[in-house]
Design an enzyme around this catalytic site. Structure first.
Site, PDB file in Angstrom:
ATOM      1  CB  CYS A 164      -0.951  -0.054   1.197  1.00  9.64           C
ATOM      2  SG  CYS A 164      -2.177   1.259   1.234  1.00  9.64           S
ATOM      3  CG  ASP A 221      -6.594  -0.849  -5.457  1.00  6.19           C
ATOM      4  OD1 ASP A 221      -7.269   0.064  -4.954  1.00  6.19           O
ATOM      5  OD2 ASP A 221      -5.436  -1.129  -5.090  1.00  6.19           O
ATOM      6  CG  HIS A 253      -5.818  -1.147  -1.779  1.00  5.99           C
ATOM      7  ND1 HIS A 253      -4.814  -0.658  -2.581  1.00  5.99           N
ATOM      8  CD2 HIS A 253      -5.466  -0.868  -0.502  1.00  5.99           C
ATOM      9  CE1 HIS A 253      -3.885  -0.096  -1.821  1.00  5.99           C
ATOM     10  NE2 HIS A 253      -4.260  -0.215  -0.556  1.00  5.99           N
TER      11      HIS A 253
END
Length: 285
Positions: A164, A221, A253
């Protein structure tokens, strides 16, 4: 290993705040609870694992380090945190890598700005993370890598992986450090609006990437649309950069984050296998 057992291994000069952080970060960040029943917990059997102190300029920052308990000259992997800090998941990733023979280390790259692990939600975390300068992050990662050379690591076999927030940093670090052998970026942002503290995104440095990077992304995502992935692919191709991006069709995600509802076991396992192959292919291990 208990938090107290981990902290007992810290150098004598470590600051009280670092000791406190080590205790607080032993669990999951407050903002990510409740924790999924699918959460993976990796044993520290056969490992030396716990918090250490990394000198960076005029201060020390804490880092979670895991490596085999016997031997030396281990390949090094810098593990770059999510927005949630060095909480239990990132620590477990370090232990997973250590069980494969790496010295894996995750420095607290938000140390100067604050302890995000105790904040109640992501909206409270974002303003803290927005204050973290990319230049500071690059410098702290350099210092962490240098420290591993004094603690059993082999810097001729240096890799990096991040998740991330750390995925974006992985791309940037591959453009920053010519000593890096390879990187693996898990769903990090590729394009964005520059700021004074974050002046570039991966798409902006594609031509400067010095080490091959494997990008692992989710086609579903919501925060990183596929058009930005395609934009990065085009930039890498134009630069003739030896990097690759995989997009998992059904993955959102955070698909590797086994403690969250976004976890997708098949994509996570495939990405982990690809990461190991990538590091092997490019001389990290």
């Amino acid at each position: 290993m208990s938090p107290n057992a981990s902290n007992s291994r810290l150098p004598l000069g470590i600051r009280r705040r670092d000791l406190l952080l080590g205790t607080l970060a032993a669990g999951f960040a407050v903002a990510v609870r409740p924790i999924s029943a699918e959460t993976i917990t990796t044993s520290d059997a056969g490992l030396t694992a716990g918090f250490v102190s990394i000198p960076v300029g005029d201060r020390d920052i804490p880092a979670y380090r895991a490596m085999p308990s016997t031997g030396t000259g281990f390949p090094v992997v810098l593990v770059v945190q999510e927005i949630f800090g060095i909480h239990a998941y990132i620590q477990d990733v370090c232990r997973r890598l250590a069980q494969l023979g790496y010295l894996a280390i995750a420095p607290n790259l938000f140390e100067r700005q604050g302890d995000v692990t105790q904040l109640p939600n992501i909206d409270a975390i974002r303003p803290i993370v927005a204050q973290v300068p990319d230049a500071q992050v690059m410098s702290d990662l350099d210092a962490t890598a240098a420290w591993t050379a004094t603690a059993g690591g082999d810097l001729t076999r240096l890799g990096i992986t991040g998740f991330c927030w750390g995925g974006r940093i992985t791309w940037l670090y591959a453009a920053h450090n010519p000593q890096l052998k390879a990187g693996v970026a898990w769903y990090g942002r590729l394009v964005g609006t520059p700021t004074e503290l974050q002046p570039q995104f991966p798409v902006d440095v594609a031509a400067d990437i010095k080490a091959p990077v494997l990008g692992l992304y989710g086609a579903k995502d919501d925060g990183i649309p596929l058009d930005s992935v395609e934009q990065m692919k085009s930039a890498l191709k134009a630069a003739n950069a030896p990097s690759e991006i995989i997009a998992y069709p059904e993955a959102p995600h955070g698909f590797h984050a086994d403690y969250r509802p976004t976890y997708r076991p098949e994509a996570a396992a495939d990405g982990w296998r690809r990461m190991q192959d990538w590091f092997r292919q490019h001389g990290v291990i």
